[in-house]
Design an enzyme around this catalytic site. Sequence first.
Site: not given
Length: 204
Positions: A96, A98, A100, A171
Amino acid sequence: MNKTQVSDCEDVLLSMKMIVENLNDVIDKLDIEAIKAMLQKIINSDRVFVMGAGRSGLVAKAFGMRLMHLGFSVYVVGETTTPAVRPKDVVIAISGSGETRSIADLGKIVKDIGSTLITVTSKKESTLGKISDIAMVLPSKSKNDHDAGGYLEKSMRGEYRNIPPLGTSFEITSMVFLDSIIAEMITLTGASEAELKARHTNIE
């Protein structure tokens, strides 16, 4: 946890309505050319690898499962039986934000190998979005959006009482989008329901 008296479940209904509204909003903003490019890369790939962290990782696995049902050679990054990625492979990252770290670092490795990197994200200008061959943008709220805006504090004040927590909107949106990609691929490949069922696991 203290025992609580269940109310009229107003937040359940409001949250569901918010999710539906978000989906409708995303549909209107989808980049059709990016979808075409994503489909073309997947269909012409040697093998497909999927990856994501946390709940986004579960979405990636669900997409990988459907690709397997369609007859593609597909692997989940991080599993013990996953082979080495090669230049002709396609790697699909779900993130979500971008940003992580674990997935962004893996994305950089994918690019160093020379494989195609497709990222499903809500942030085109993120680390993953910038390095991807195709950035499929689903403009939904990610957990980082909530954190940046003092999500926990606002929740305590009651300002976010009807908003699903953390990255739920992204998600759910990514799950619906990727299942819709599968629907399009069923049409493109001419696959039948019987063929998909024949590849479903039979040793559960």
